[in-house]
Scaffold this active site. Structure first.
Site, mmCIF file in Angstrom:
data_model
loop_
_atom_site.group_PDB
_atom_site.id
_atom_site.type_symbol
_atom_site.label_atom_id
_atom_site.label_comp_id
_atom_site.label_asym_id
_atom_site.label_seq_id
_atom_site.Cartn_x
_atom_site.Cartn_y
_atom_site.Cartn_z
ATOM 1 N N ILE A 43 -3.527 -11.186 5.845
ATOM 2 C CA ILE A 43 -4.140 -11.645 4.540
ATOM 3 C C ILE A 43 -4.938 -10.400 3.820
ATOM 4 O O ILE A 43 -5.826 -9.950 4.295
ATOM 5 C CB ILE A 43 -5.000 -13.033 4.743
ATOM 6 N N LYS A 44 -4.387 -10.056 2.666
ATOM 7 C CA LYS A 44 -5.061 -9.114 1.831
ATOM 8 C C LYS A 44 -6.244 -9.524 1.085
ATOM 9 O O LYS A 44 -6.106 -10.598 0.355
ATOM 10 C CB LYS A 44 -4.170 -8.259 0.716
ATOM 11 N N VAL A 45 -7.355 -9.132 1.142
ATOM 12 C CA VAL A 45 -8.616 -9.214 0.703
ATOM 13 C C VAL A 45 -9.242 -8.059 0.091
ATOM 14 O O VAL A 45 -9.075 -6.942 0.678
ATOM 15 C CB VAL A 45 -9.616 -9.753 1.691
ATOM 16 N N LEU B 74 0.046 -10.688 2.834
ATOM 17 C CA LEU B 74 -0.002 -11.470 1.582
ATOM 18 C C LEU B 74 -1.522 -11.302 1.196
ATOM 19 O O LEU B 74 -2.302 -11.462 1.795
ATOM 20 C CB LEU B 74 0.645 -12.851 1.797
#
EC number: 2.2.1.2
Length: 373
Positions: free
Chosen positions: A143-145, A112
């Site tokens: 978690i996509k960064v 996400l």
């Protein structure tokens, strides 16, 4: 070779195939469970553009939007989006959970992404990533960064905090090297504090086909000028990826990485993204067949996934041709093409594209809140 054998044969070579797609009917129909059970699918990725197509482009979420607004009329558009996305991805994570456990936390992840509007704000990225990871409440959530300078700074903090991170929008080997360094520093901080390493997993999403999409027209100009560039068309994206993988292998053999591995750390795998072929003159599995190697992931959009199941080739290809890749990048410079400026441009364009998709999606949700959809 059967579809199942292709995917599982890749796993035997150390590569996992993930699905670059999410939509609610993928879950409701049982199709995701089937892909895992029958094909050997290893994970799933999402981004603002994928959710824009899923939510704004279909009626599948109409009831969920209405129910969410009834339950909490004060939800703003962004909060409404994250509620819908988290519902989907929690369900997907639950379907992948047995695989996550079977592989000891090495595979079976769903991703996400933080708001693309935070791409250049490290502190805000850390805050949102922590909050989304807590809300996902799944051990196999990532978690996509974005892999901007701010994103690299955020990565180190998040890894040290125990947040699984998918670093996205990587186009250059230099930026990837910064990402791998930040991951190691974050893991070393955990090690120094006596905290578990095996529970924290990260991938570095290195984008491929877009590099050729930008470079090929520039090479065509050189060809028309009579300069020797034909041999580089459709080659530089793979060369760039091979050099990133060569850096990973060099670092993996070093003392710092060896110490982390001995303490239980999973390697930060390179994840090949943007692997759908955009040029119809090239094989539709070019960016799959050419990027097979140990400790990697390839996330495929549905069309490329189906193509690989049908006629993909399974063989170790990443470790070979590193010197050729270096020569190809050097030849590009000899033609007056600056790869670094191209990859910087691609990073900026990637962020802008996700921001545009995100704004469009929020606009659609705003209309839904007002009863216009």
């Amino acid at each position: 070779m059967s579809a199942e054998n292709r995917i599982r044969a890749l796993r035997a070579l150390g590569q996992s195939i993930w699905y670059d797609y999410i939509r609610r009917d993928l879950l409701d129909s049982g199709e995701l469970a089937r892909l895992i059970r029958e094909d050997g699918l290893g994970g799933l990725t999402s981004n603002p553009a994928i959710f824009d197509k899923a939510i704004a482009g279909t009626d599948l979420y109409r009831t969920a939007i209405r129910d969410a607004l009834r339950a909490d009329p004060g939800l703003n558009d962004e909060a409404l989006f994250f509620r819908l996305a988290i519902e989907d991805l929690q369900r997907a994570a639950d379907v992948f959970l047995p695989l996550y456990r079977e592989t000891g936390g090495a595979d079976g992840f769903v991703s996400l992404e933080v708001s693309p509007d935070l791409a250049h704000d490290a502190e805000a990225t850390v805050r949102e990533a922590r909050a989304l990871f807590a809300r996902m409440d799944r051990p196999n959530a990532m978690i996509k960064v974005p892999g901007t300078r701010a994103g690299v700074e955020a990565l180190e903090t998040l890894i040290a905090d125990g947040v699984n991170v998918n670093v996205t929008l990587l186009f250059s080997v230099a930026r990837y090297a910064q990402v791998l360094e930040a991951w190691m520093r974050g893991m070393e901080a955990r090690l120094e504090r006596g905290e578990a390493l095996e529970t924290v997993t990260s991938v570095a999403s290195f984008f491929v086909s877009r590099v050729d999409s930008v470079l090929d027209p520039l090479l065509e100009e050189r060809i028309q000028e009579g300069r020797p560039a034909e041999h580089l068309r459709g080659r530089l994206a793979i060369a760039n990826a091979r050099l990133a993988y060569a850096h990973f292998r060099d670092q993996r053999g070093g003392a710092r990485h060896t110490r982390l591995t001995a303490a239980g750390a999973h390697p930060q795998r390179l994840l090949w993204a943007s692997t759908g072929t955009k040029n119809p003159d090239y094989s539709d599995v070019l960016y799959v067949d050419s990027l097979i190697g140990e400790h990697t992931v390839n996330t495929l959009p549905p069309a490329t996934y189906r193509a690989f199941l049908d006629h993909g080739s399974v063989a170790e290809t990443l470790a070979e041709g590193v010197e050729t890749a270096r020569a190809q990048v050097a030849a590009l410079a000899d033609l007056g093409i600056d790869l670094e400026s191209i990859t910087d441009r691609l990073e900026s364009e990637g962020i802008e594209a996700f921001q545009k998709a995100f704004r469009h999606l929020l606009g659609v949700l705003a209309e839904a809140r007002q009863g216009k959809r």
